[in-house]
Design a protein around this motif. Structure first.
Motif, mmCIF file in Angstrom:
data_model
loop_
_atom_site.group_PDB
_atom_site.id
_atom_site.type_symbol
_atom_site.label_atom_id
_atom_site.label_comp_id
_atom_site.label_asym_id
_atom_site.label_seq_id
_atom_site.Cartn_x
_atom_site.Cartn_y
_atom_site.Cartn_z
ATOM 1 N N ASN A 1 11.295 -0.360 4.720
ATOM 2 C CA ASN A 1 12.173 0.798 4.863
ATOM 3 C C ASN A 1 11.332 2.070 4.736
ATOM 4 O O ASN A 1 10.779 2.339 3.669
ATOM 5 C CB ASN A 1 13.252 0.767 3.789
ATOM 6 N N PRO A 2 11.208 2.866 5.789
ATOM 7 C CA PRO A 2 10.347 4.057 5.718
ATOM 8 C C PRO A 2 10.811 5.074 4.684
ATOM 9 O O PRO A 2 10.022 5.908 4.237
ATOM 10 C CB PRO A 2 10.417 4.635 7.141
ATOM 11 N N TYR A 3 12.079 5.021 4.280
ATOM 12 C CA TYR A 3 12.615 5.969 3.304
ATOM 13 C C TYR A 3 12.494 5.457 1.860
ATOM 14 O O TYR A 3 12.911 6.144 0.926
ATOM 15 C CB TYR A 3 14.085 6.270 3.613
ATOM 16 N N SER A 4 11.930 4.294 1.699
ATOM 17 C CA SER A 4 11.804 3.718 0.356
ATOM 18 C C SER A 4 10.822 4.534 -0.487
ATOM 19 O O SER A 4 9.834 5.076 0.021
ATOM 20 C CB SER A 4 11.319 2.272 0.455
ATOM 21 N N LEU A 5 11.104 4.620 -1.790
ATOM 22 C CA LEU A 5 10.205 5.296 -2.725
ATOM 23 C C LEU A 5 9.106 4.358 -3.219
ATOM 24 O O LEU A 5 8.283 4.748 -4.026
ATOM 25 C CB LEU A 5 11.004 5.826 -3.921
ATOM 26 N N GLU A 6 9.099 3.128 -2.724
ATOM 27 C CA GLU A 6 8.083 2.161 -3.124
ATOM 28 C C GLU A 6 6.797 2.424 -2.348
ATOM 29 O O GLU A 6 6.469 1.765 -1.375
ATOM 30 C CB GLU A 6 8.573 0.727 -2.862
ATOM 31 N N GLN A 7 6.059 3.428 -2.794
ATOM 32 C CA GLN A 7 4.806 3.817 -2.169
ATOM 33 C C GLN A 7 3.710 3.825 -3.229
ATOM 34 O O GLN A 7 3.918 4.322 -4.334
ATOM 35 C CB GLN A 7 4.932 5.202 -1.530
ATOM 36 N N HIS A 8 2.556 3.273 -2.871
ATOM 37 C CA HIS A 8 1.469 3.136 -3.845
ATOM 38 C C HIS A 8 0.147 3.555 -3.224
ATOM 39 O O HIS A 8 -0.129 3.225 -2.057
ATOM 40 C CB HIS A 8 1.383 1.689 -4.334
ATOM 41 N N PRO A 9 -0.706 4.292 -3.978
ATOM 42 C CA PRO A 9 -1.985 4.751 -3.426
ATOM 43 C C PRO A 9 -3.078 3.689 -3.566
ATOM 44 O O PRO A 9 -3.259 3.109 -4.635
ATOM 45 C CB PRO A 9 -2.309 5.978 -4.286
ATOM 46 N N PHE A 10 -3.800 3.443 -2.464
ATOM 47 C CA PHE A 10 -4.919 2.500 -2.480
ATOM 48 C C PHE A 10 -6.083 3.071 -1.679
ATOM 49 O O PHE A 10 -5.892 3.673 -0.619
ATOM 50 C CB PHE A 10 -4.504 1.143 -1.891
ATOM 51 N N SER A 11 -7.284 2.855 -2.190
ATOM 52 C CA SER A 11 -8.488 3.304 -1.495
ATOM 53 C C SER A 11 -8.778 2.399 -0.309
ATOM 54 O O SER A 11 -8.516 1.198 -0.339
ATOM 55 C CB SER A 11 -9.686 3.294 -2.450
ATOM 56 N N ILE A 12 -9.341 3.002 0.728
ATOM 57 C CA ILE A 12 -9.714 2.265 1.935
ATOM 58 C C ILE A 12 -11.100 1.656 1.738
ATOM 59 O O ILE A 12 -12.023 2.328 1.290
ATOM 60 C CB ILE A 12 -9.714 3.204 3.155
ATOM 61 N N VAL A 13 -11.228 0.374 2.073
ATOM 62 C CA VAL A 13 -12.517 -0.305 1.953
ATOM 63 C C VAL A 13 -13.350 -0.100 3.213
ATOM 64 O O VAL A 13 -14.556 0.045 3.161
ATOM 65 C CB VAL A 13 -12.319 -1.818 1.689
ATOM 66 N N SER A 14 -12.676 -0.086 4.386
ATOM 67 C CA SER A 14 -13.429 0.078 5.631
ATOM 68 C C SER A 14 -14.048 1.472 5.698
ATOM 69 O O SER A 14 -13.608 2.393 5.033
ATOM 70 C CB SER A 14 -12.525 -0.139 6.833
ATOM 71 N N ALA A 15 -15.042 1.617 6.564
ATOM 72 C CA ALA A 15 -15.779 2.874 6.631
ATOM 73 C C ALA A 15 -15.152 3.850 7.615
ATOM 74 O O ALA A 15 -14.842 4.975 7.272
ATOM 75 C CB ALA A 15 -17.228 2.616 7.009
ATOM 76 N N THR A 16 -14.974 3.465 8.850
ATOM 77 C CA THR A 16 -14.424 4.363 9.860
ATOM 78 C C THR A 16 -13.338 3.636 10.634
ATOM 79 O O THR A 16 -13.254 2.412 10.614
ATOM 80 C CB THR A 16 -15.510 4.832 10.844
ATOM 81 N N ALA A 17 -12.534 4.420 11.323
ATOM 82 C CA ALA A 17 -11.392 3.856 12.045
ATOM 83 C C ALA A 17 -11.855 2.954 13.188
ATOM 84 O O ALA A 17 -12.582 3.378 14.069
ATOM 85 C CB ALA A 17 -10.517 4.986 12.579
ATOM 86 N N ASP A 18 -11.454 1.696 13.154
ATOM 87 C CA ASP A 18 -11.784 0.764 14.232
ATOM 88 C C ASP A 18 -10.563 -0.029 14.673
ATOM 89 O O ASP A 18 -10.671 -1.094 15.261
ATOM 90 C CB ASP A 18 -12.901 -0.190 13.790
#
Length: 466
Positions: A270-287
């Motif tokens: 659900n895009p309106y959900s408040l269930e959002q969590h911050p996580f760091s990206i492991v990959s280097a650049t967008a592929d």
């Protein structure tokens, strides 16, 4: 990682003398400049106050009210507004200033009746009774009580038996109500609103901007994210407490980000959900595919095994300033990771490898035990292929894993000498240092680096404790 990493420095240099204006100092000065705008406007409008006490109290009230409104953009994820784009700094200030605001607004009515109390007990009782019984002050009393309750809930939220999403909904809704009541109070009862209606325009404008920001974050932004939905490519458990999550954009439009940044992930469907969590990206650049390493530390992360491939997820980001940009002129780079803090470090390392960076690059990677060390094979490959990269693993309970006795693994906690050994002797002030891990670790590492003579401008970190 739950175990704090302590530091015992050895033979450290004394920090350099003198004041340095860091990026965060500049942010603080800019924030202060915005906070004093109502006071400046009051002076320009020619508002007069009788007596020193009233003048000081009025100035502090104006400052506190403006700081209250700035709380909304500080926590608003405004990555395109320079003053509020440093999310880690903004959330830290949001929490800190929220406590101070709670104390001030709790004392606000006491400051108002204090002159009466100094005159006589009868004057004090009459003043207090008029405040409690006056219908004109009802909005102020409700806002005052609500502010006290909501601030206490924020301070002690870890002790409340509430889901994060429930607490967040109550937090946002509560402060929207408080902002409404406080604005009504200051524009109808406050001295400025009574004697100069033009001044009210500022408060209603600030209130309108704050509410618009809430509507954008919780209504408009989720709606926009529907057209940029991602799906899970894979979800894999890589240790007894760590998962690797890979997602890709359904529209084949890659996420544009820099190595070292992070995003908020919503896997509820659900895009309106408040269930959002911050996580760091492991990959280097967008592929086309974005990878995350997530440690199971709470209710949400402990249920990652329920996620399925092709499941729709929504991403808000990227955010973060712990990128390679500020270290492009450094002589060398030292990365210090604790536990799950290895995620952004691996992203930075992969990007450095792609750039074929020739500078000396060192990684100190600490963990509670060897079974929680992740991406060791990747690190070994980077160490083999990069021009001047070395890894030093630090494990607190290595005696349980005797097969790991190797030169690049030390037993215990990160020591100051470990950091000294990563840097070219005499060039401590010319290197860049990246930190990611538990808050106690970052605090200890920063203190150690300062004793080495390293300036704040050379230290880059984000705690992600939102």
């Amino acid at each position: 990682m739950n175990t704090p990493i302590t530091v015992k420095s050895q033979a450290m240099k004394q920090p350099k003398k003198g004041f340095e204006l860091t990026q965060k100092h500049k942010l603080a000065l800019a924030y202060l400049s915005v906070a004093v705008l109502p006071f400046v406007l009051a002076q320009l409008l020619g508002m007069e106050f009788t007596g020193l006490y009233t003048s000081v109290l009025s100035a502090v009230n104006l400052l506190a009210m403006m700081v209250f409104f700035i709380q909304f953009p500080l926590a608003g994820r405004l990555k395109k507004v320079p003053l509020f784009s440093n999310i880690d700094w903004g959330i830290t200030q949001h929490k800190k200033l929220g406590k101070y605001l709670g104390i001030f607004f709790f004392l606000h009515p006491i400051f108002i009746v204090l002159p009466k109390a100094l005159m006589s007990a009868d004057d004090l009782s009459v003043s207090v009774w008029s405040i409690v019984t006056s219908p004109h002050l009802l909005t102020a009393l409700i806002a005052w009580c609500a502010m006290a309750i909501w601030v206490l809930m924020s301070i002690y939220k870890d002790r409340l038996n509430l889901r994060y999403e429930t607490w967040r909904l109550m937090h946002v809704t509560g402060f929207a109500i408080i902002a409404t009541l406080a604005t009504l109070h200051i524009t109808t009862i406050g001295s400025h609103g009574q004697f100069n209606p033009r001044f009210n325009t500022l408060w209603w404008l600030l209130y309108g901007l704050s509410m618009t920001l809430l509507i954008y974050n919780y209504v408009i932004k989720p709606k926009l994210s529907i057209n940029q939905a991602y799906s899970i490519s894979s979800i894999e458990k890589i240790t007894d407490s760590d998962w690797q999550l890979s997602v890709q954009n359904n529209n084949q439009t890659p996420l544009v980000y820099q190595a070292g940044q992070f995003v908020w992930i919503n896997t509820s469907g659900n895009p309106y959900s408040l269930e959002q969590h911050p996580f760091s990206i492991v990959s280097a650049t967008a592929d086309g595919q974005v990878n995350f390493a997530i440690r199971a530390l709470g209710d949400y992360t402990s249920s990652l095994g329920k996620l399925k491939p092709e499941q729709v997820v929504y991403i808000d980001g990227p955010y973060g300033n712990m990128t390679l940009t500020p270290s492009q002129f450094a002589s060398g780079i030292t990365l210090i990771a604790g536990g799950a803090g290895i995620s952004p470090m691996l992203s930075l390392l992969t990007q450095l490898a792609k750039q074929q960076d020739q500078r000396p690059i060192r990684l100190l990677y600490a963990n509670h035990n060897m079974s929680r060390m992740i991406y060791l094979e990747t690190l070994a490959e980077l160490q083999r292929t990069m021009a001047n990269f070395k890894v030093q693993l630090v494990c607190e309970y290595i005696e349980l894993y005797q097969t790991y006795e190797q030169p690049n693994i030390t037993h215990g906690l990160i020591q100051g000498q470990d950091i000294v050994d990563t840097v070219t002797k005499g060039q401590e002030s010319q290197w860049a240092y990246y930190l990611c891990g538990p808050a106690p670790m970052i605090s200890n590492m920063r203190d150690t680096l300062h004793r080495l003579g390293v300036s704040n401008n050379q230290i880059h970190y984000e705690q992600l404790t939102f």
